[in-house]
Design a protein around this motif. Structure first.
Motif, PDB file in Angstrom:
ATOM      1  N   TYR A   1      59.012  70.276  81.259  1.00  0.00           N
ATOM      2  CA  TYR A   1      57.710  70.781  80.808  1.00  0.00           C
ATOM      3  C   TYR A   1      57.049  69.825  79.819  1.00  0.00           C
ATOM      4  O   TYR A   1      55.817  69.733  79.776  1.00  0.00           O
ATOM      5  CB  TYR A   1      57.872  72.173  80.199  1.00  0.00           C
TER       6      TYR A   1
ATOM      7  N   VAL B   1      53.558  64.399  72.384  1.00  0.00           N
ATOM      8  CA  VAL B   1      53.648  65.775  72.878  1.00  0.00           C
ATOM      9  C   VAL B   1      54.983  66.362  72.454  1.00  0.00           C
ATOM     10  O   VAL B   1      56.043  65.800  72.731  1.00  0.00           O
ATOM     11  CB  VAL B   1      53.500  65.818  74.409  1.00  0.00           C
TER      12      VAL B   1
ATOM     13  N   SER C   1      53.447  68.149  80.438  1.00  0.00           N
ATOM     14  CA  SER C   1      52.432  68.219  79.372  1.00  0.00           C
ATOM     15  C   SER C   1      51.830  66.844  79.108  1.00  0.00           C
ATOM     16  O   SER C   1      50.606  66.714  78.911  1.00  0.00           O
ATOM     17  CB  SER C   1      53.050  68.781  78.095  1.00  0.00           C
TER      18      SER C   1
ATOM     19  N   TYR D   1      51.825  74.433  79.590  1.00  0.00           N
ATOM     20  CA  TYR D   1      53.043  73.640  79.715  1.00  0.00           C
ATOM     21  C   TYR D   1      53.716  73.450  78.353  1.00  0.00           C
ATOM     22  O   TYR D   1      54.945  73.497  78.229  1.00  0.00           O
ATOM     23  CB  TYR D   1      52.732  72.281  80.334  1.00  0.00           C
ATOM     24  N   ARG D   2      52.916  73.211  77.328  1.00  0.00           N
ATOM     25  CA  ARG D   2      53.470  73.012  75.989  1.00  0.00           C
ATOM     26  C   ARG D   2      54.160  74.282  75.481  1.00  0.00           C
ATOM     27  O   ARG D   2      55.229  74.229  74.868  1.00  0.00           O
ATOM     28  CB  ARG D   2      52.355  72.599  75.033  1.00  0.00           C
TER      29      ARG D   2
ATOM     30  N   PHE E   1      47.431  72.311  79.824  1.00  0.00           N
ATOM     31  CA  PHE E   1      48.251  71.575  78.851  1.00  0.00           C
ATOM     32  C   PHE E   1      48.921  72.523  77.865  1.00  0.00           C
ATOM     33  O   PHE E   1      50.122  72.394  77.576  1.00  0.00           O
ATOM     34  CB  PHE E   1      47.370  70.570  78.100  1.00  0.00           C
ATOM     35  N   GLU E   2      48.167  73.472  77.352  1.00  0.00           N
ATOM     36  CA  GLU E   2      48.733  74.425  76.404  1.00  0.00           C
ATOM     37  C   GLU E   2      49.792  75.299  77.076  1.00  0.00           C
ATOM     38  O   GLU E   2      50.801  75.656  76.454  1.00  0.00           O
ATOM     39  CB  GLU E   2      47.620  75.295  75.819  1.00  0.00           C
TER      40      GLU E   2
END
Length: 426
Positions: free
Chosen positions: A285, A236, A289, A353-354, A350-351
């Motif tokens: 973050y 990640v 993720s 947080y990324r 997920f996106e």
């Protein structure tokens, strides 16, 4: 009345008489006063004598080329032409950006609809298959059992195939990517408009805008197949939607500005902010993720697995007693898992947080690239830059300074503790 007429006649006659005297004075050289004298131009002999005495001997009048003196304006004309061309190019880029923003917005809405429609369809198929498996268990035998068993198995197989595609493309994550892209393209559109309005654009501004557009296209591609982002990456990393090398070329306001709002305390404050962003915000973050990615991987694996097991159970209905347990129970579990994964939009989380990690990483690089300019007048105004950083972090100026001060004191304590520990060892 007679008196008035007589006075008017006298005044008119006196005016006409005075005008005649002026005309006579103008036309009679002897009567002209000194201030009416007109100087005479020198004749040709005097001009030739002056040229013979003052000009070089090898000078020829034919060598004189009568051209307007425009040397002082050539560079300015070229700069104006260059600036106007840069403005035209920036407006062309603005048209492309506006189109891209609208396309990403429309595709994001479409992919969000995919998520809802596919989730509703696959859950309906799974529940129907589980119901048929239960009915087949109590139907006895014969043709009804065979029909219910085949129908349940086919529906479970269809649900397994749909789930494998959904888990591969992650429609909720695709929708979040397009929403982010539309937002970032709108932000870039506003930045370029401000550049055109507040400064004289140059070719550097045009190249910078093109680099940002290409970086955004690479980070959030429009096609679904071929260039789709990996939904389950091995490692990640924060999302990156800006060029690899950030360029800090802020326009000077007039001449050289003394310190330009920067001080040593402000530079140290910005360095501490970069350290806080790296240690806390970006790292936090990224950690979140990774957790969400693990959960999504488990759910994406369990969904098709449960529907596949249920399909096997449905195929053995009427032959094995455990078949009905597999057909009904795993069908219900698959419905719950699918609802949690796609209804809860785990891929979108997920996106999100990324992208948040990428936002803080962008702030780190922007501050570092600004501090790399050794000359303070080459940077953006320090006071304005401090306000911008504070607002981006959702803090006031006093809170930002307290954060930098707390980070500085914490770093000094950690450094002292390490030095003390090293002294004890040696």
């Amino acid at each position: 009345m007679a008196t008035l007429q007589a006075s008017s006649l006298l005044s008119s006659s006196s005016c006409s008489a005075s005008w005649r005297d002026v005309k006579a004075t103008l036309h009679n050289p002897k009567l002209q006063p000194a201030h009416f004298s007109v100087p005479k131009l020198p004749n040709k002999d005097i001009v030739d004598e002056f040229n013979r005495r003052n000009l070089p001997q090898n000078f020829s009048s034919t060598q004189i080329e009568m051209k307007p003196k425009v040397s002082g304006f050539t560079r300015n004309d070229e700069a104006i032409t260059s600036n106007s061309m840069a403005v035209k190019e920036l407006y062309t880029i603005l048209e492309v950006i506006a189109d891209r923003s609208e396309m990403h917005k429309n595709i994001g809405t479409q992919r969000d609809n995919w998520n809802h429609l596919l989730l509703t369809s696959v859950n309906g198929i799974t529940i129907t298959a589980a119901t048929m498996a239960g009915l087949a268990a109590v139907s006895g035998g014969g043709a009804p059992l065979l029909a219910l068993k085949l129908s349940s198995s086919l529906l479970y197989m269809a649900a397994t195939g749909i789930l494998m595609v959904m888990n591969k493309i992650q429609p909720s994550q695709l929708a979040e990517e397009q929403r982010n892209a539309a937002r970032l393209f709108k932000k870039l559109h506003a930045q370029i408009k401000n550049t055109i309005a507040l400064k004289n654009p140059t070719s550097n501004d045009v190249h910078d805008a093109m680099d940002k557009v290409l970086a955004l296209d690479k980070a959030y591609p429009l096609p679904l197949l071929g260039t789709m982002l990996d939904k389950f990456p091995g490692s990640v990393e924060p999302a990156v939607w800006w060029p690899k090398q950030l360029k800090s070329h802020h326009e000077k306001l007039g001449g050289k500005v003394e310190r330009n709002g920067w001080s040593e305390n402000l530079e140290e404050e910005m360095k501490e902010i970069v350290g806080v962003l790296k240690r806390k915000d970006t790292a936090e973050y990224v950690r979140l993720s990774k957790i969400v990615l693990k959960v999504n991987k488990i759910l994406a694996f369990c969904g098709p697995l449960f529907t596949g097991v249920a399909a096997v159970g449905s195929a053995f209905l009427g032959y094995r007693s455990w078949a009905v347990v597999l057909g009904v129970t795993f069908g219900a579990l698959a419905t719950a898992v699918n609802t949690l994964e796609h209804g809860g939009q785990v891929g979108m989380v997920f996106e999100m947080y990324r992208s948040s990690a990428g936002f803080f990483k962008l702030m780190e690089e922007d501050i570092e690239s600004t501090l790399k300019d050794e000359e303070a007048d080459e940077r953006e105004n320090g006071e304005l830059y401090e306000v911008k950083v504070a607002l981006q972090l959702g803090r006031s100026l006093s809170e930002l300074r307290k954060l930098a001060s707390a980070s500085s004191s914490s770093s000094s304590r950690n450094r002292e503790a390490k030095e003390e520990f090293a002294s004890k060892l040696f």
